[in-house]
Design a protein around this motif. Structure first.
Motif, PDB file in Angstrom:
ATOM      1  N   MET A   1       0.802  -1.222  -0.172  1.00 45.49           N
ATOM      2  CA  MET A   1       0.023   0.001  -0.080  1.00 45.49           C
ATOM      3  C   MET A   1       0.725   1.182  -0.092  1.00 45.49           C
ATOM      4  SD  MET A   1      -3.150   0.572   2.563  1.00 45.49           S
ATOM      5  CE  MET A   1      -4.502   1.619   1.811  1.00 45.49           C
ATOM      6  N   PRO A   2       0.692   2.162  -0.939  1.00 47.45           N
ATOM      7  CA  PRO A   2       1.519   3.214  -1.001  1.00 47.45           C
ATOM      8  C   PRO A   2       1.362   4.162   0.158  1.00 47.45           C
ATOM      9  CG  PRO A   2      -0.222   3.606  -2.476  1.00 47.45           C
ATOM     10  CD  PRO A   2      -0.395   2.128  -2.001  1.00 47.45           C
ATOM     11  N   TRP A   3       2.258   5.178   0.675  1.00 44.84           N
ATOM     12  CA  TRP A   3       2.137   6.209   1.716  1.00 44.84           C
ATOM     13  C   TRP A   3       1.926   7.418   0.938  1.00 44.84           C
ATOM     14  CZ3 TRP A   3       7.171   7.494   5.139  1.00 44.84           C
ATOM     15  CH2 TRP A   3       6.555   8.481   6.022  1.00 44.84           C
ATOM     16  N   LEU A   4       0.788   7.905   1.184  1.00 47.88           N
ATOM     17  CA  LEU A   4       0.507   9.164   0.261  1.00 47.88           C
ATOM     18  C   LEU A   4       0.389  10.345   1.171  1.00 47.88           C
ATOM     19  CD1 LEU A   4      -2.455   7.648  -1.882  1.00 47.88           C
ATOM     20  CD2 LEU A   4       0.342   7.912  -2.493  1.00 47.88           C
ATOM     21  N   LEU A   5       0.643  11.622   0.532  1.00 45.41           N
ATOM     22  CA  LEU A   5       0.528  12.956   1.139  1.00 45.41           C
ATOM     23  C   LEU A   5      -0.896  13.138   0.943  1.00 45.41           C
ATOM     24  CD1 LEU A   5       3.578  15.068  -0.038  1.00 45.41           C
ATOM     25  CD2 LEU A   5       3.273  13.835   2.330  1.00 45.41           C
ATOM     26  N   PRO A   6      -1.455  14.302   1.685  1.00 39.12           N
ATOM     27  CA  PRO A   6      -2.851  14.462   1.521  1.00 39.12           C
ATOM     28  C   PRO A   6      -3.182  14.902  -0.016  1.00 39.12           C
ATOM     29  CG  PRO A   6      -2.348  15.378   3.559  1.00 39.12           C
ATOM     30  CD  PRO A   6      -1.113  14.815   2.892  1.00 39.12           C
ATOM     31  N   ASP A   7      -2.310  15.409  -0.657  1.00 42.97           N
ATOM     32  CA  ASP A   7      -2.612  15.804  -2.188  1.00 42.97           C
ATOM     33  C   ASP A   7      -2.765  14.645  -3.217  1.00 42.97           C
ATOM     34  OD1 ASP A   7       0.168  15.242  -2.534  1.00 42.97           O
ATOM     35  OD2 ASP A   7       0.743  17.245  -3.186  1.00 42.97           O
ATOM     36  N   GLY A   8      -2.140  13.443  -2.661  1.00 43.39           N
ATOM     37  CA  GLY A   8      -2.190  12.291  -3.477  1.00 43.39           C
ATOM     38  C   GLY A   8      -0.586  11.871  -3.824  1.00 43.39           C
ATOM     39  N   SER A   9       0.321  12.611  -3.582  1.00 39.54           N
ATOM     40  CA  SER A   9       1.627  12.314  -3.855  1.00 39.54           C
ATOM     41  C   SER A   9       2.180  11.203  -3.229  1.00 39.54           C
ATOM     42  CB  SER A   9       2.492  13.617  -3.648  1.00 39.54           C
ATOM     43  OG  SER A   9       2.152  14.469  -4.336  1.00 39.54           O
ATOM     44  N   ASP A  10       3.064  10.277  -3.697  1.00 34.59           N
ATOM     45  CA  ASP A  10       3.581   9.106  -3.153  1.00 34.59           C
ATOM     46  C   ASP A  10       4.822   9.509  -2.548  1.00 34.59           C
ATOM     47  OD1 ASP A  10       5.605   6.716  -3.053  1.00 34.59           O
ATOM     48  OD2 ASP A  10       3.935   5.593  -4.107  1.00 34.59           O
ATOM     49  N   VAL A  11       4.849   9.209  -1.201  1.00 38.66           N
ATOM     50  CA  VAL A  11       6.060   9.567  -0.390  1.00 38.66           C
ATOM     51  C   VAL A  11       7.433   8.831  -0.803  1.00 38.66           C
ATOM     52  CG1 VAL A  11       7.083   9.554   2.066  1.00 38.66           C
ATOM     53  CG2 VAL A  11       4.624  10.421   1.680  1.00 38.66           C
ATOM     54  N   PHE A  12       7.355   7.826  -1.134  1.00 37.36           N
ATOM     55  CA  PHE A  12       8.609   7.002  -1.706  1.00 37.36           C
ATOM     56  C   PHE A  12       8.989   7.389  -2.983  1.00 37.36           C
ATOM     57  CE2 PHE A  12       6.692   3.974   1.493  1.00 37.36           C
ATOM     58  CZ  PHE A  12       7.715   4.005   2.273  1.00 37.36           C
TER      59      PHE A  12
END
Length: 143
Positions: A1-12
Motif C-alpha cells: 500500500m502506498p504512503w501518500l500525502l494529502p494531495d495524493g503524492s507518493d512519499v517514496f
C-alpha cells in the motif's frame, strides 16, 4: 500500500526523485545488515540512492550535471548517526547529462559519463559497480 500525502503524492517516489522539501521531515535510513563498512554509495533496497560527501565533492569538482541532492539521516539500529551522507537523485533520462536514468525512470543503478567514472575512480570512491555500455559509451554506476 502506498504512503501518500494529502494531495495524493507518493512519499517514496518523492524521496526517490529528491523532492523531499514537500515532506516536512528528513528521510531516515537505518543500517540493517550486519556489516560495519559503509562505502561512498549505499544500497537502500529501493530506488533511493545515498552518497557520501566525498562522492558529491567529486561530482561538484568536475561540475557534473543531471543530479540533485537532499538531506537524509543514516543511522545504525540504535539510532546513532553513521557518517556524512546525503540523498542523491538522478534528474532525468537525458543522455547529454553526466548522470541520467539508464532504465527509463529512477532506479538503483544509473548511467554516468566517462568523465564522472574517471573522476570517481581517481578519487578512490568505494563500493561502485561500473559496467561499460558499448552502444552508448556510458557507464552504469550503482552500489
Amino acid at each position: 500500500m502506498p504512503w501518500l500525502l494529502p494531495d495524493g503524492s507518493d512519499v517514496f517516489q518523492l524521496i526517490d526523485d529528491g523532492h523531499t522539501e514537500r515532506l516536512g521531515f528528513v528521510p531516515r535510513f537505518v543500517h540493517a545488515n550486519h556489516g560495519t563498512r559503509l562505502g561512498d554509495l549505499l544500497w537502500t533496497t529501493g530506488d533511493t540512492k545515498i552518497a557520501s560527501r566525498r562522492f558529491l565533492e567529486v561530482l561538484a569538482s568536475i561540475e557534473a550535471t543531471g543530479y540533485r541532492t537532499f538531506p537524509v539521516d543514516v543511522v545504525d539500529r540504535e539510532g546513532r548517526a553513521l557518517g556524512d551522507f546525503v540523498g542523491l537523485a538522478i534528474e532525468d533520462g537525458d543522455p547529454g547529462k553526466d548522470l541520467h536514468f539508464s532504465h527509463g525512470a529512477q532506479f538503483w543503478a544509473f548511467a554516468a559519463s566517462g568523465r564522472v567514472v574517471d573522476a570517481l575512480t581517481r578519487a578512490g570512491v568505494t563500493d561502485l559497480s561500473i559496467t561499460p555500455r558499448r552502444e552508448t559509451q556510458q557507464d552504469t554506476t550503482g552500489p
